[in-house]
Write an enzyme that holds these catalytic residues in place. Structure first.
Site, PDB file in Angstrom:
ATOM      1  N   HIS A  32       0.928  -1.294  -0.108  1.00 40.55           N
ATOM      2  CA  HIS A  32      -0.015   0.011   0.056  1.00 40.55           C
ATOM      3  C   HIS A  32       1.009   1.268  -0.034  1.00 40.55           C
ATOM      4  O   HIS A  32       1.830   1.192   0.551  1.00 40.55           O
ATOM      5  CB  HIS A  32      -0.763  -0.146   1.285  1.00 40.55           C
ATOM      6  CG  HIS A  32      -1.909   1.020   1.528  1.00 40.55           C
ATOM      7  ND1 HIS A  32      -1.669   2.350   1.913  1.00 40.55           N
ATOM      8  CD2 HIS A  32      -3.225   0.855   1.177  1.00 40.55           C
ATOM      9  CE1 HIS A  32      -2.813   2.810   1.746  1.00 40.55           C
ATOM     10  NE2 HIS A  32      -3.944   2.055   1.540  1.00 40.55           N
ATOM     11  N   ASP A  58       3.236  -4.484   8.177  1.00 36.17           N
ATOM     12  CA  ASP A  58       2.017  -3.573   8.013  1.00 36.17           C
ATOM     13  C   ASP A  58       0.893  -4.770   8.062  1.00 36.17           C
ATOM     14  O   ASP A  58       0.738  -5.330   7.168  1.00 36.17           O
ATOM     15  CB  ASP A  58       2.052  -3.043   6.613  1.00 36.17           C
ATOM     16  CG  ASP A  58       0.626  -2.458   6.158  1.00 36.17           C
ATOM     17  OD1 ASP A  58      -0.350  -2.660   6.932  1.00 36.17           O
ATOM     18  OD2 ASP A  58       0.508  -1.543   5.215  1.00 36.17           O
ATOM     19  N   GLN A 110      -4.313  -5.233   7.027  1.00 33.66           N
ATOM     20  CA  GLN A 110      -5.384  -6.373   6.352  1.00 33.66           C
ATOM     21  C   GLN A 110      -5.047  -7.684   7.234  1.00 33.66           C
ATOM     22  O   GLN A 110      -6.223  -8.372   6.953  1.00 33.66           O
ATOM     23  CB  GLN A 110      -4.864  -6.458   4.896  1.00 33.66           C
ATOM     24  CG  GLN A 110      -5.242  -5.214   3.963  1.00 33.66           C
ATOM     25  CD  GLN A 110      -6.708  -4.652   4.223  1.00 33.66           C
ATOM     26  OE1 GLN A 110      -7.696  -5.538   4.292  1.00 33.66           O
ATOM     27  NE2 GLN A 110      -7.161  -3.649   3.826  1.00 33.66           N
ATOM     28  N   LYS A 155      -9.826  -1.084  10.669  1.00 33.85           N
ATOM     29  CA  LYS A 155     -10.021  -2.361   9.636  1.00 33.85           C
ATOM     30  C   LYS A 155     -10.288  -3.537  10.484  1.00 33.85           C
ATOM     31  O   LYS A 155     -10.208  -4.650  10.090  1.00 33.85           O
ATOM     32  CB  LYS A 155      -8.553  -2.444   9.038  1.00 33.85           C
ATOM     33  CG  LYS A 155      -8.544  -0.987   7.900  1.00 33.85           C
ATOM     34  CD  LYS A 155      -7.690  -1.516   6.869  1.00 33.85           C
ATOM     35  CE  LYS A 155      -7.084  -0.327   6.206  1.00 33.85           C
ATOM     36  NZ  LYS A 155      -8.150   0.041   4.959  1.00 33.85           N
ATOM     37  N   CYS A 195      -4.620   2.107  -3.832  1.00 36.43           N
ATOM     38  CA  CYS A 195      -3.414   2.710  -3.269  1.00 36.43           C
ATOM     39  C   CYS A 195      -2.262   1.902  -3.266  1.00 36.43           C
ATOM     40  O   CYS A 195      -1.499   1.732  -2.393  1.00 36.43           O
ATOM     41  CB  CYS A 195      -3.754   2.935  -1.792  1.00 36.43           C
ATOM     42  SG  CYS A 195      -4.965   4.216  -1.345  1.00 36.43           S
TER      43      CYS A 195
HETATM   44  N1  PLP Z   1      -1.737  -0.991   4.590  1.00 36.98           N
HETATM   45  C1  PLP Z   1      -2.665  -1.783   4.138  1.00 36.98           C
HETATM   46  C2  PLP Z   1      -2.325  -2.996   3.485  1.00 36.98           C
HETATM   47  C3  PLP Z   1      -3.852  -1.233   3.845  1.00 36.98           C
HETATM   48  O1  PLP Z   1      -4.916  -1.997   3.352  1.00 36.98           O
HETATM   49  C4  PLP Z   1      -4.193   0.320   4.476  1.00 36.98           C
HETATM   50  C5  PLP Z   1      -5.553   0.928   4.205  1.00 36.98           C
HETATM   51  O2  PLP Z   1      -6.107   0.370   3.201  1.00 36.98           O
HETATM   52  C6  PLP Z   1      -3.137   1.074   5.201  1.00 36.98           C
HETATM   53  C7  PLP Z   1      -2.118   0.381   5.218  1.00 36.98           C
HETATM   54  C8  PLP Z   1      -3.350   2.331   5.622  1.00 36.98           C
HETATM   55  O3  PLP Z   1      -4.403   2.379   6.795  1.00 36.98           O
HETATM   56  P1  PLP Z   1      -4.959   3.441   7.387  1.00 36.98           P
HETATM   57  O4  PLP Z   1      -5.670   4.430   6.221  1.00 36.98           O
HETATM   58  O5  PLP Z   1      -5.904   2.946   8.199  1.00 36.98           O
HETATM   59  O6  PLP Z   1      -3.988   4.280   8.107  1.00 36.98           O
END
Ligand code: PLP
Length: 406
Positions: free
Chosen positions: A124, A201, A204, A227, A364
């Site tokens: 992402h 990260d 998900q 999430k 993203c």
């Molecule tokens: N990393 C992953 C794999 C994600 O799916 C997302 C959000 O879609 C993020 C990071 C960013 O999360 P947040 O917008 O809650 O900070």
């Protein structure tokens, strides 16, 4: 199908019981944000109805209750991911802020000119751009780990990229665009062998299966409340204590100091060193309520249920001539596809008219889309409350999309 009582779970989510465009809502966008069970909504309103106050250093009952709720929430999250200590749980605004914190603080002290940061092609943007920013500042480079032809990380290529100039490896546990589940333990092991630290990260992953930071043996783990059935605006950075101790503060302000004077300021202990300003108290309490809710479910049954729904999507998609954009060996919760001859956003719009909520576009993950050679995909993402009827409605709606667009 499994014995998992999805209908009981659905009843816990009031938002699901509605019509959208006169059709029952089919919510297949949980990778963007999950819906909230009533216990989370109640925890938030209970906090604002009864306990609202600022935390720490106050001499009254409400502040005491707010502080207790806030710190108990930290302990709850610590247990949930098997953190050795609650002090290793840093409240942030979400995964994005957690990663930015590590990049800005750890990256600033750990990176020297010529050093390398490895990120996967599956990331992402929030696990790419913070590293690019700090790399530019420190004279380091960000290098992508390639994928194989199924959409899994190419572990041989990863091994070939590792050397003593690699200081940080940043990878997701589950890809938000493809659902790929990455082999974190072996990624960590290889990174540690060359002295690199690993940030995972977990945005998900956290809602799909149990996470144990000690078992993963990673150095940092980032995730968002929203999430995993909690509120937006709150998230967590977990870090290895020895690293958090040596890292400089990320932001300055109240709460993160021990004493302030014009001749020099000293900083608070963990976790407060990284928590400048008034935190999202209700958010932390709501996130803990969500984690409690999730923890009370039979996680193995949840996993089996979601896997069965995903398998159904893959099978019915193939029958219908949908093109799944990658086929990772191990995937969780995501069916990412194209209807050949149709633009993803048109597919999304016509699904919405039938009450089916999906997400379309690059998710993203523009470097991943470029790698796959597609401008974007249609993404149906699955969660604990989706049932077989949802999948049925989704494919019936796709049949109409096909008729309309092709
Ligand atoms: N990393 C992953 C794999 C994600 O799916 C997302 C959000 O879609 C993020 C990071 C960013 O999360 P947040 O917008 O809650 O900070």
């Amino acid at each position: 199908m499994t014995s998992y009582d999805v209908e009981a779970v659905r009843r816990d989510f009031p938002i699901l019981q509605q019509l959208v465009h006169d059709q029952p809502l089919v919510y297949l966008d949980s990778a963007a944000t999950t819906q909230k069970p009533r216990v989370v909504i109640d925890a938030l309103s209970q906090y604002y109805l009864q306990d609202n106050s600022n935390v720490h250093r106050a001499a009254h009952a409400l502040a005491d209750r707010a502080t207790t709720g806030f710190e108990n929430a930290r302990k709850r999250i610590a247990q949930f991911i098997n953190s050795p200590k609650p002090e290793q749980i840093i409240w942030t605004r979400g995964t994005t802020e957690s990663i930015n914190l590590v990049a800005a603080s750890y990256g600033r002290v750990a990176l020297q000119p010529g050093d390398k940061i490895l990120v996967s092609t599956l990331e992402h943007h929030s696990n790419i751009v913070p590293w690019q920013l700090i790399a530019a500042e420190r004279g380091a480079t960000v290098i992508p780990i390639p994928l194989d032809n199924r959409g899994d990380l190419d572990l041989d290529a990863y091994a070939a990229l590792l050397d003593e100039r690699v200081k940080i490896v940043a990878v997701n546990q589950v890809s938000n665009a493809l659902g790929t589940v990455n082999p974190i333990k072996s990624i960590v092991q290889s990174a540690h062998a060359v002295g690199a630290k690993v940030l995972v990260d977990g945005a998900q992953a956290i809602a799909h299966f149990p996470v144990d930071v000690q078992d993963l043996n990673c150095d940092f783990y980032a995730f968002s409340g929203h999430k995993a059935f909690g509120p937006t605006g709150i998230g967590v950075l977990w870090g290895r204590e020895s690293l958090l101790e040596q890292m400089p503060p990320y932001q300055g302000g109240g709460e993160m100091i021990e004493s302030v004077s014009f001749s020099g300021t000293t900083f608070n202990q963990l976790p407060y060193k990284f928590e400048a300003g008034t935190p999202d108290i209700a958010g932390a309490i709501g996130m803990a309520a969500a984690i409690e809710y999730l923890g009370n479910l039979d996680r193995a049954a949840v996993q089996a249920h979601e896997a069965a729904l995903l398998a159904e999507c893959i099978e019915r998609g193939e029958e219908m001539g949908l093109r799944r954009v990658a086929s990772p060996r191990h995937a969780a919760g995501i069916y990412s596809f194209l209807l050949p001859g149709a633009h993803p956003s048109d597919v999304g719009t016509i699904l919405d008219q039938q009450g089916v909520a999906v997400r379309t576009g690059h998710h993203c993950a523009q470097p991943l889309m470029a790698y796959l050679g597609v401008p974007g995909t249609v993404r149906a993402s699955l969660s604990i409350y989706n049932n077989h009827e949802d999948i049925d409605r989704f494919f019936n709606a796709m049949a109409k999309v096909k008729k309309f667009l092709l």
